[in-house]
Design a protein around this motif. Structure first.
Motif, PDB file in Angstrom:
ATOM      1  N   CYS A  73      -6.743 -14.288 -12.368  1.00 31.88           N
ATOM      2  CA  CYS A  73      -5.927 -13.223 -12.965  1.00 31.88           C
ATOM      3  C   CYS A  73      -6.784 -12.004 -13.283  1.00 31.88           C
ATOM      4  O   CYS A  73      -8.004 -12.054 -13.235  1.00 31.88           O
ATOM      5  N   THR A  77      -6.363  -6.037 -19.116  1.00 36.05           N
ATOM      6  CA  THR A  77      -5.196  -6.643 -19.760  1.00 36.05           C
ATOM      7  C   THR A  77      -4.527  -5.630 -20.688  1.00 36.05           C
ATOM      8  O   THR A  77      -5.211  -5.005 -21.505  1.00 36.05           O
ATOM      9  N   VAL A  81      -0.070  -7.459 -24.352  1.00 39.68           N
ATOM     10  CA  VAL A  81      -0.376  -8.878 -24.154  1.00 39.68           C
ATOM     11  C   VAL A  81      -1.337  -9.376 -25.233  1.00 39.68           C
ATOM     12  O   VAL A  81      -1.141 -10.438 -25.828  1.00 39.68           O
ATOM     13  N   ARG A 209     -10.397  -8.507 -20.731  1.00 37.91           N
ATOM     14  CA  ARG A 209      -9.996  -9.764 -21.382  1.00 37.91           C
ATOM     15  C   ARG A 209     -11.175 -10.426 -22.104  1.00 37.91           C
ATOM     16  O   ARG A 209     -12.276 -10.508 -21.560  1.00 37.91           O
ATOM     17  N   GLN A 214      -5.395 -16.122 -21.350  1.00 40.48           N
ATOM     18  CA  GLN A 214      -4.133 -15.396 -21.465  1.00 40.48           C
ATOM     19  C   GLN A 214      -3.452 -15.198 -20.109  1.00 40.48           C
ATOM     20  O   GLN A 214      -2.232 -15.192 -20.010  1.00 40.48           O
ATOM     21  N   GLY A 215      -4.253 -15.003 -19.062  1.00 39.01           N
ATOM     22  CA  GLY A 215      -3.686 -14.852 -17.720  1.00 39.01           C
ATOM     23  C   GLY A 215      -2.885 -16.078 -17.314  1.00 39.01           C
ATOM     24  O   GLY A 215      -1.866 -15.986 -16.620  1.00 39.01           O
ATOM     25  N   VAL A 218       0.554 -16.204 -19.591  1.00 38.11           N
ATOM     26  CA  VAL A 218       1.645 -15.312 -19.188  1.00 38.11           C
ATOM     27  C   VAL A 218       2.250 -15.721 -17.845  1.00 38.11           C
ATOM     28  O   VAL A 218       3.367 -15.327 -17.523  1.00 38.11           O
ATOM     29  N   HIS A 385       3.857 -15.292 -26.727  1.00 40.83           N
ATOM     30  CA  HIS A 385       4.278 -14.490 -25.570  1.00 40.83           C
ATOM     31  C   HIS A 385       5.778 -14.573 -25.353  1.00 40.83           C
ATOM     32  O   HIS A 385       6.403 -13.601 -24.915  1.00 40.83           O
ATOM     33  N   THR A 389       8.070 -11.155 -25.457  1.00 39.22           N
ATOM     34  CA  THR A 389       8.722 -10.701 -24.230  1.00 39.22           C
ATOM     35  C   THR A 389      10.173 -11.147 -24.158  1.00 39.22           C
ATOM     36  O   THR A 389      10.862 -10.815 -23.199  1.00 39.22           O
TER      37      THR A 389
ATOM     38  N   SER B  30       0.419  -8.833 -12.046  1.00 37.37           N
ATOM     39  CA  SER B  30      -0.101  -9.357 -13.306  1.00 37.37           C
ATOM     40  C   SER B  30       0.850  -9.020 -14.444  1.00 37.37           C
ATOM     41  O   SER B  30       1.477  -7.959 -14.440  1.00 37.37           O
ATOM     42  N   PHE B  31       0.912  -9.886 -15.417  1.00 35.27           N
ATOM     43  CA  PHE B  31       1.639  -9.640 -16.663  1.00 35.27           C
ATOM     44  C   PHE B  31       3.099  -9.288 -16.426  1.00 35.27           C
ATOM     45  O   PHE B  31       3.652  -8.434 -17.099  1.00 35.27           O
ATOM     46  N   TYR B  34       5.632  -9.113 -19.076  1.00 30.61           N
ATOM     47  CA  TYR B  34       5.526  -7.902 -19.903  1.00 30.61           C
ATOM     48  C   TYR B  34       5.940  -6.653 -19.116  1.00 30.61           C
ATOM     49  O   TYR B  34       5.609  -5.550 -19.493  1.00 30.61           O
TER      50      TYR B  34
END
Lengths: 646, 646
Positions: A73, A77, A81, A209, A214-215, A218, A385, A389, B30-31, B34
């Protein structure tokens, strides 16, 4: 060698080991022709090759072995996030600054240094350039108390640090006043896209990051789908993390850009098991549980994972499984068992997302250092998350047998509610539809008792609800599967730290002998050795070239990395050089080779040699690397060879 | 399929291919929960596994094959390093902004779009939301001229872009005025260390590296030492690069964070050869040299590297060697030969550091795109860093035979110079000691002629020097080695682009059949396939479990990655799913297996199956992956198996 002997050996060899590693360019400060950049390191050829080998071994040991879903990922970031994950607010270290010259210090490390200085003073050592070394308040405490305080500093709150500095009148090293401690966010911040330069705005703020995890979080929904919806499963990532450390130091140990390898194991929060647990439950670990530390002790408890779980030392099977797997991995890497322990975090020590954590700590010349964290992150991140979201980040799991559940649901007198509350009644219905079981039971109790109750809708709006508007009934239903937010068990490796530990644990000294001074080398295990083989023509004579080329082509076919050293140095010097960069095997082409097509293989650690046909040498080395055979077996099958004629 | 048929096929399948890749999570924005982040992509399990395979193949093909020195350097790079390399001043794209709403556009790409719109209008297509589509000035030019201009826009200077916008009254898409074009630096900027927050200052400004190359250049001296001082040699790095693209687009093709793999081959600037050139000089390449492009043509010239060098099309052997090696590598990756060309840069197209550049371009659904650059960077970078740091970044090379060189050296009358110039005389001597041969010859000429000359020391200080103070004599000396600043040949791979191209070139469609609709899959070559094998129990019956576990353990031993699909879907559906993520082989355990211990292997592309003993299946697959055997051989040795009983 026991643990304390190893500690002494590591300390004694700290400088010569570091010198060897820098001289042979295992690593060095980045940009050193520009004066270097604190906390940034480059891996040179042997260090980089070692890193690649360890990455591959990690991938084999964790990802492929457990069919984990590997992802890669973005490092960059978005703010949103990391705001949701808690890092924007809580990924901080306490900092103090010299109010006169603006120098910054990481508060806990600075206080540890100060206490160390004072202890040295008390012990009669005086070489220090920190004016606090003679701090009267601290000196009064004596060495024993100081040592205890030093061990606590890392977990002190902002208030405690402030109080400690004030009460003991601690200053900057040159005697200036210190600022009050304040949190400093460790993330590197930048902006993305061209717009920011024109208009600014929170949306274009991004961070590098601080962890790869976190990648994965999500992407949870897509990963679950990739896994066919099946739980539990693990995802993994090998990639860079970045932390703007206040005071980077200790070589590769506290740096600002580093390679991480993280596993996120998603599992039912009430059933933290692992399908292969039974294969590894007998692995014995050296544990330092929270309880031992709370007593101020550091004695290690050796027990099997199974025992530790049965005795409640390790919380669950999934955590135990990964502790065992990590221990085996570190052993494969050449970490010495007496230099490895698993330490449980104290309750005030954990990251903001964790409820339990065991660090694999490795003994180095700097003492015990954390190399692998094993955190139980609960459902913290997925919940955060999901909330941020408004996305469902859930999994579901079929019950072995369908189960019957009872549920209390409201039934309304809609027309009465409508008449009574007019345009506000929709709001009331929305509240009633979303009651928890607990809230529903409480309301029913009140309505059955007094016949009415007050429901607070916020914003000063209250509904007086009566029995004739609302009652509850219990409904039974058959449920086949349960929906839940998975918990996460996270083994997280700092690969740079691991590399440093492997190198320190592999460092060896060959004592000086008659015609040869002391020589040092690194006994890196063949499987992860940076380069597998050195090819040496005995001299630069052309006669040796065809055989060298022949062996080289075979090495290519076996995919073995090699280095040719055809410099004019003596064969002994050249062996010493290959030893220094950890090459486990050397193949020498000598005069006999030219006559009979044989070559010698020399093994690094024993310095023994055998002589075999050039045709089979690559395959033999490939087998030695993969572990299909051992040097012991080889020397049983072939007589030892003693010395080349020169 | 020839090149134009391939182009058509790729365009036609663009959307279904992209859908497959996203659905099976090869990659995604990515993301995205979000709302996504423009220009950032994550690799999901099959994409990440493919990336790892390609990295390993690249390492094997380039680094290990040529004994290159692999390094791994920091992404975070100080200002001073990138100032010296020219990136702070020149790593820019031209940008224009809508003066009303602040929207930003990369000037060249925006003008290309506008021209495309106008061409569409002229051709009678009208669907566009850009008001420039009916730009009168451009419409007057006609399609042919517009096409020529569009091809030039990428290389226009700031002045040309400004003039073009003014003269043709080009506006933003919604009709607002555009700003004048201005350079926008593409590097992400951040600050390092805690101090910056307190005091600011240029020293703490750092960038995310725009290329990995600089890390190699600043380590040149250590790398040369690692190589025992021997020239030429190559260093390589696989790592992330970052560019804050103004308008990222086209999926993986123009992104802001990307994996690069770069080789820096250091070689004598006047002797750009390679020791293994002769092994690869016969490789035939499809070339599009500068000359062809200058004529406005795009016909490819097929010729061997050797021919191209002899005819002056390719400048030197080292460059030719790497073009050949790249071509072979891309072939191994499954890039179709009719979709590969090597295009030489136009002279106004090159990066600021290059004097020649050949791009390996691959045909995609977006047209030809650059995937590998092969730049001749000369001594540009080493010279720049040497100057900025006052460090010698030189190499030396022994002459085959010692040579005699003549050198003009000054001899002084020190006492006369001292008397004449007093305390200033040291400055004069310093100047004289550092004269170039050319300057020395010029001074000698003047002194022999007029008997005196004036030497300017700067800062208004001048020395009038006379014959009696200074003369020159010619000294002969025997020199064994030459010192020089190496030139650099740089093959630089964009790995994300390569992955995208491999996937597009591997995309296949199986036509609909009697009882089966059309199915799509990716025919990734076994060696780089993300997962090597799928294990399928025919149904979820417990009877199949022991054999599946047995095969699984053997897969572990061979280090083969596998996926178990034990879902209840039909075997045909499950084969289709494994095909979609490019798994080349599927092993099925069926009822016969339980009786006789045999399993079937199915090959993805032919869909053929054979039946063999479970014990040998892993080894056979390992051999198929490594290329030791082929599916053709396997089907010769074993009869085809037709269908499982269900």
């Amino acid at each position: 060698m026991d643990t304390s002997q190893l500690a002494e050996w590591l300390k004694k060899n700290k400088t010569p080991c570091e010198n060897l590693l820098k001289r042979r360019f295992f690593y060095s400060n980045s940009f050193d022709i520009y004066g270097g950049a604190a906390g940034l390191f480059d891996y040179g050829p042997p260090g980089c090759a070692l890193k690649v080998q360890i990455e591959n071994l990690w991938r084999q040991h964790f990802i492929i072995f457990d069919e984990m879903l590997e992802v890669s990922c973005s490092c960059i970031t978005p703010y949103s996030v990391l705001k949701a994950s808690g890092h924007v607010d809580r990924f901080t270290d306490l900092m103090v600054t010299d109010v006169v010259n603006g120098e910054c210090y990481r508060a806990d490390k600075y206080l540890e240094d100060v206490i160390e200085c004072v202890m040295n003073t008390l012990k009669g050592k005086t070489v220090t350039d920190n004016v606090n070394a003679k701090n009267a308040a601290l000196m009064k405490l004596g060495c024993d108390d100081l040592e205890k305080i030093r061990n606590l500093v890392g977990n002190m709150s902002l208030e405690d640090v402030e109080k400690f500095i004030e009460e003991n009148k601690i200053t900057s090293p040159i005697g200036n006043a210190l600022s009050k401690p304040y949190p400093f966010n460790l993330m590197f911040e930048t902006t993305i896209g061209p717009k920011s330069k024109q208009k600014g705005g929170i949306n274009s703020v991004v961070y590098l990051r601080p962890e790869t995890a976190q990648g994965i979080f999500v992407n949870f929904a897509k990963l679950l789908e990739s896994n066919g919806g099946k739980m539990p499963f693990a995802s993994a990532q090998i990639g860079l993390g970045f932390r703007n450390e206040i005071s980077p130091r200790n070589g590769l140990l506290r740096v600002r850009e580093f390679l991480m390898a993280e596993v996120e194991y998603f599992v039912h929060p009430k059933n933290k098991t692992h399908v292969r647990y039974h294969e590894f439950k007998h692995v014995v670990l050296s544990l330092l549980p929270r309880g031992t530390q709370e007593k101020g002790e550091s004695t290690l408890t050796k027990m099997s994972v199974e025992d530790a779980i049965n005795k409640g030392v390790i919380a669950n099977e999934a955590l135990g499984y990964f502790l065992a797997r990590t221990s085996l991995f570190l052993e494969k890497c050449g970490i010495l068992p007496q230099g490895l322990r698993f330490r449980q975090h104290m309750s005030d020590e954990m990251a903001h997302y964790a409820c339990d954590c065991w660090d694999a700590e490795i003994l180095t010349s700097y003492g015990w250092i954390e190399v692998v964290g094993h955190a139980d992150r609960m459902a913290y991140d997925l919940t955060a998350h999901s909330k941020a979201t408004n996305t469902q980040l859930n999994a579901s799991q079929r019950y072995p047998e369908p189960i019957t559940v009872e549920k209390v649901v409201p039934t309304y007198n809609r027309s009465l509610i409508g008449k009574t509350f007019k345009d506000k009644h929709v709001k009331l219905l929305a509240i009633l539809d979303n009651l928890s079981q607990e809230q529903a039971n409480k309301l029913e109790e009140e309505l059955s008792g007094s016949g009415s109750t007050v429901i607070d809708a916020g914003d000063g709006l209250q509904f007086v609800v009566t029995r004739d508007m609302l009652s509850f009934k219990t409904v039974k239903s058959v449920v086949c599967e349960e929906t839940f937010t998975p918990a996460v068990i996270e083994p997280s490796f700092g690969m740079g730290r691991l590399i440093f530990c492997i190198l320190e644990h592999s460092y060896r000294v060959r004592p000086a002998q008659a015609q040869q001074e002391e020589r040092t080398y690194v006994a890196i295990k063949p499987q992860i050795a940076p380069i597998k083989c050195c090819l040496l023509p005995l001299s630069s004579k052309d006669a040796f070239t065809p055989l060298i080329s022949k062996v080289q082509r075979q090495m290519d076919i076996h995919g073995l990395s090699y280095k040719i050293d055809s410099t004019g140095a003596s064969i002994g010097k050249r062996y010493a050089r290959t030893d220094e960069i950890g090459i486990p095997f050397a193949v020498t082409v000598d005069f006999q080779s030219v006559n009979d097509g044989t070559v010698t293989i020399r093994e690094r650690d024993s310095m023994q040699q055998i002589r075999i046909e050039a045709d089979v040498v690559s395959e033999l080395i490939a087998d030695l690397i993969s572990g299909k055979t051992t040097w012991g077996d080889v020397t049983k099958a072939h007589p030892l060879f003693t010395q080349q004629e020169v």
